[in-house]
Design an enzyme around this catalytic site. Structure first.
Site, mmCIF file in Angstrom:
data_model
loop_
_atom_site.group_PDB
_atom_site.id
_atom_site.type_symbol
_atom_site.label_atom_id
_atom_site.label_comp_id
_atom_site.label_asym_id
_atom_site.label_seq_id
_atom_site.Cartn_x
_atom_site.Cartn_y
_atom_site.Cartn_z
ATOM 1 N N HIS A 1 -57.112 26.351 -44.234
ATOM 2 C CA HIS A 1 -56.519 26.834 -43.285
ATOM 3 C C HIS A 1 -54.923 26.720 -43.151
ATOM 4 O O HIS A 1 -54.641 25.796 -43.664
ATOM 5 C CB HIS A 1 -57.138 26.397 -41.738
ATOM 6 C CG HIS A 1 -57.323 25.196 -41.433
ATOM 7 N ND1 HIS A 1 -58.201 24.245 -41.619
ATOM 8 C CD2 HIS A 1 -56.203 24.310 -41.027
ATOM 9 C CE1 HIS A 1 -57.796 23.067 -41.198
ATOM 10 N NE2 HIS A 1 -56.685 23.106 -40.941
HETATM 11 C C1 T46 Z 1 -55.119 19.321 -41.673
HETATM 12 C C2 T46 Z 1 -56.278 18.551 -42.248
HETATM 13 C C3 T46 Z 1 -55.620 17.230 -42.852
HETATM 14 C C4 T46 Z 1 -60.845 18.597 -32.738
HETATM 15 O O1 T46 Z 1 -61.833 18.712 -31.856
HETATM 16 N N1 T46 Z 1 -59.745 17.950 -32.436
HETATM 17 C C5 T46 Z 1 -58.744 17.955 -33.443
HETATM 18 O O2 T46 Z 1 -57.686 17.330 -32.954
HETATM 19 C C6 T46 Z 1 -59.122 18.149 -34.809
HETATM 20 C C7 T46 Z 1 -57.889 17.922 -36.012
HETATM 21 C C8 T46 Z 1 -60.265 18.900 -35.144
HETATM 22 N N2 T46 Z 1 -61.100 19.054 -34.142
HETATM 23 C C9 T46 Z 1 -62.416 19.743 -34.352
HETATM 24 C C10 T46 Z 1 -62.401 21.083 -34.900
HETATM 25 C C11 T46 Z 1 -63.656 21.102 -35.791
HETATM 26 O O3 T46 Z 1 -64.720 21.528 -35.242
HETATM 27 O O4 T46 Z 1 -63.269 18.868 -35.483
HETATM 28 C C12 T46 Z 1 -63.671 19.915 -36.438
HETATM 29 C C13 T46 Z 1 -62.936 19.643 -37.632
HETATM 30 O O5 T46 Z 1 -61.664 20.253 -37.734
HETATM 31 P P1 T46 Z 1 -60.986 20.824 -38.941
HETATM 32 O O6 T46 Z 1 -61.638 21.986 -39.401
HETATM 33 O O7 T46 Z 1 -59.331 20.976 -38.402
HETATM 34 O O8 T46 Z 1 -60.703 19.439 -39.960
HETATM 35 P P2 T46 Z 1 -59.889 19.539 -41.369
HETATM 36 O O9 T46 Z 1 -60.251 18.148 -41.914
HETATM 37 O O10 T46 Z 1 -60.609 20.416 -42.245
HETATM 38 O O11 T46 Z 1 -58.593 19.797 -41.063
HETATM 39 C C14 T46 Z 1 -57.756 18.896 -40.218
HETATM 40 C C15 T46 Z 1 -56.544 19.476 -39.645
HETATM 41 O O12 T46 Z 1 -57.028 20.761 -38.868
HETATM 42 C C16 T46 Z 1 -55.718 20.222 -40.353
HETATM 43 O O13 T46 Z 1 -54.449 20.712 -39.861
HETATM 44 O O14 T46 Z 1 -54.121 19.454 -42.127
HETATM 45 O O15 T46 Z 1 -57.045 17.874 -41.107
#
Ligand code: T46
Length: 143
Positions: free
Chosen positions: A51
């Site tokens: 993303h």
């Molecule tokens: C990035 C990489 C390195 C939350 O509730 N709070 C938060 O602060 C975050 C970051 C996520 N979430 C929830 C949203 C989703 O349901 O946790 C779940 C997984 O989140 P996300 O898809 O964002 O996770 P990653 O590891 O794919 O990505 C994250 C960051 O979003 C992204 O910006 O650079 O870590």
């Protein structure tokens, strides 16, 4: 790429007593830090990210183990290997990122410029390409 770059943090200490790395907003971290989150226990076969963010800026630090981060700004793609807790990777807004090759119990901590907001995410790659190309076109016409 000035929208994605590595930051070498100052470390205090030595091998005998260990190291301490201080991070302060607007100093080592180029924005106000509104949120910190971390990932751990990610299996090696898992790929995360896929993303971009409309506004969010972040600094990624791999505190343990190793990860790779593929970044694409619509023009150039780069892969960064993060395996040093005294280095950070700054990623601005509008960068597509993929995080993979989590090795040796990788622990990734992220300092973020905004509170969590799902509306800031662009999770559709085609939509990202359209938006980022529109941005470039508009910027080139205002310079
Ligand atoms: C990035 C990489 C390195 C939350 O509730 N709070 C938060 O602060 C975050 C970051 C996520 N979430 C929830 C949203 C989703 O349901 O946790 C779940 C997984 O989140 P996300 O898809 O964002 O996770 P990653 O590891 O794919 O990505 C994250 C960051 O979003 C992204 O910006 O650079 O870590």
């Amino acid at each position: 790429m000035d929208n994605i770059y590595e930051i070498n943090f100052r470390k205090i200490g030595n091998k005998e007593i260990g190291h301490l790395v201080p991070l302060e907003q607007y100093r080592e971290i180029p924005f106000e830090i509104k949120r910190i989150y971390y990932t751990y226990g990610v299996p090696e076969s898992v790929k995360r990210g896929f993303h971009a963010h409309k506004e969010l800026e972040q600094v990624l630090i791999c505190l343990n183990g190793e990860i790779k981060v593929k970044c694409f700004d619509g023009k150039e793609e780069r892969i960064f290997k993060l395996n040093n807790p005294s280095k950070g990777l700054y990623i601005s807004s509008m960068i597509w990122r993929e995080v993979f090759d989590y090795k040796r119990n990788a622990v990734l901590i992220v300092l973020a410029s905004e509170y969590y907001n799902e509306k800031d995410y662009i999770r559709d790659y085609d939509k990202f390409l359209k938006l980022v190309k529109k941005d470039y076109w508009e910027n080139e016409n205002t310079i």
